[in-house]
Design an enzyme around this catalytic site. Structure first.
Site, mmCIF file in Angstrom:
data_model
loop_
_atom_site.group_PDB
_atom_site.id
_atom_site.type_symbol
_atom_site.label_atom_id
_atom_site.label_comp_id
_atom_site.label_asym_id
_atom_site.label_seq_id
_atom_site.Cartn_x
_atom_site.Cartn_y
_atom_site.Cartn_z
ATOM 1 N N LYS A 19 39.860 47.728 25.667
ATOM 2 C CA LYS A 19 39.074 48.593 26.544
ATOM 3 C C LYS A 19 39.970 49.262 27.597
ATOM 4 C CE LYS A 19 36.567 45.120 28.013
ATOM 5 N NZ LYS A 19 37.186 43.982 27.265
ATOM 6 N N ARG A 97 28.375 43.684 31.625
ATOM 7 C CA ARG A 97 28.612 42.621 30.633
ATOM 8 C C ARG A 97 27.523 41.564 30.641
ATOM 9 N NH1 ARG A 97 34.594 42.417 31.990
ATOM 10 N NH2 ARG A 97 34.925 40.476 30.933
ATOM 11 N N ARG A 134 49.940 39.738 26.201
ATOM 12 C CA ARG A 134 49.749 40.872 27.128
ATOM 13 C C ARG A 134 50.595 40.707 28.389
ATOM 14 N NH1 ARG A 134 43.911 42.537 28.942
ATOM 15 N NH2 ARG A 134 43.781 40.309 29.372
ATOM 16 N N ARG A 167 48.538 37.818 33.223
ATOM 17 C CA ARG A 167 47.301 37.494 33.937
ATOM 18 C C ARG A 167 47.007 36.009 33.851
ATOM 19 N NH1 ARG A 167 42.862 41.949 32.223
ATOM 20 N NH2 ARG A 167 41.585 40.058 32.158
ATOM 21 N N ARG A 178 36.481 32.639 28.120
ATOM 22 C CA ARG A 178 36.098 34.056 28.188
ATOM 23 C C ARG A 178 35.439 34.502 26.889
ATOM 24 N NH1 ARG A 178 41.630 36.564 29.450
ATOM 25 N NH2 ARG A 178 40.602 38.598 29.488
#
Ligand code: AP5
Ligand code: MG
Length: 232
Positions: A19, A97, A134, A167, A178
């Site tokens: 996203k 969400r 990431r 992160r 998550r």
């Protein structure tokens, strides 16, 4: 520049679905606002505000920040963009969400409504690989990946030279939580937006360029080939 009059898009998808990657690029190419609730919250955490400290207790463990807090934050941001321009166009990345968030957004937008609810579909094993590798620039927010989108220097951003960070919620325990929260609280939004006939489902398990090409077709209105998920 891609012309996208009155774009009020929400980007929906699991953690790691792409996203942010696509929203950053589309916002830059279309000249529209990119509103990422995750980025807004991380700014508060970085600044050490009371709000940030509270939000981080949820974020670090992979839980959602409570609806009332997040809804107030987004309402204020959209109201500011409305005030700043006669025909505001934006991409909401990571909001809504939950169903209460989607309903609150619809109430605020009234007759205008959401123009596109883009669903980024990616299999779970691919999501885990994307999240574990990431890296994000601590200075400009650019998104990288150690394998799929590496920087020339593994510790510095190619765009601005800023430091790359991992992160906190990309650690394996938080990732599991998550994904669980996503399945329980966010997946019901598929039916919500399908019913409102604004859902676009994208196969996001392809290269970023392929996904982006579909996205541009969708938001510029020339996406006959793309299933809007509402015609069946
Ligand atoms: P948020 O920051 O929104 O995180 P998220 O939704 O979990 O999504 P991510 O940012 O992890 O993934 P992404 O889809 O943006 O993927 P990306 O483009 O980076 O939220 C964080 C937290 O804040 C939440 O857990 C919650 O606590 C709180 N929060 C935020 N919004 C909230 C709300 N509305 N309500 C309540 N709480 C909220 O890509 C991932 C990686 O894959 C990158 O390395 C990228 O380079 C790579 N990649 C991307 N696309 C491709 C591709 N096509 N092929 C290969 N690699 C790719
Ligand atoms: Mg993101």
């Amino acid at each position: 520049m891609v012309a996208t009059p009155d774009l009020r898009a929400v980007f929906l998808g699991a953690p790691g679905a792409g996203k942010g990657t696509q929203a950053q690029r589309l916002a830059a190419e279309c000249g529209v606002l990119h509103i990422s609730t995750g980025d807004m919250l991380r700014e508060h955490v970085k600044a050490g505000t009371e709000f940030g400290k509270k939000a981080n207790t949820f974020m670090a463990s992979g839980k959602l920040v409570p609806d009332d807090v997040i809804i107030g934050m987004v309402e204020e941001r959209i109201a500011r963009s409305d005030a700043a321009s006669a025909g505001p166009s934006w991409i909401l990345d990571g909001f809504p969400r939950t169903l209460p968030q989607a309903e609150a957004l619809d109430r605020q937008l009234g007759a205008r409504g959401v123009s596109h609810a883009v669903w980024f579909a990616v299999p779970r094993d691919v999501l885990v690989a994307r999240l574990s590798g990431r890296r994000t620039c601590g200075q400009c927010g650019a998104i990288w990946h150690v394998d799929f989108k590496p920087t020339r220097d593994p510790s510095a951003c190619d765009k601005c030279g800023g430091p790359l960070v991992q992160r906190e919620d990309d650690r394996p325990q938080a990732v599991g939580k998550r994904l669980e929260v996503f399945a329980l609280q966010t997946e019901p939004l598929l039916a919500y937006y399908r019913q409102r006939q604004v859902l676009v489902e994208l196969d996001a398990d392809r290269t970023p360029e392929q996904v982006f090409a579909d996205l541009v077709a969708v938001v510029s209105g020339g996406a006959e080939s793309i299933d809007r998920g509402n015609k069946s």
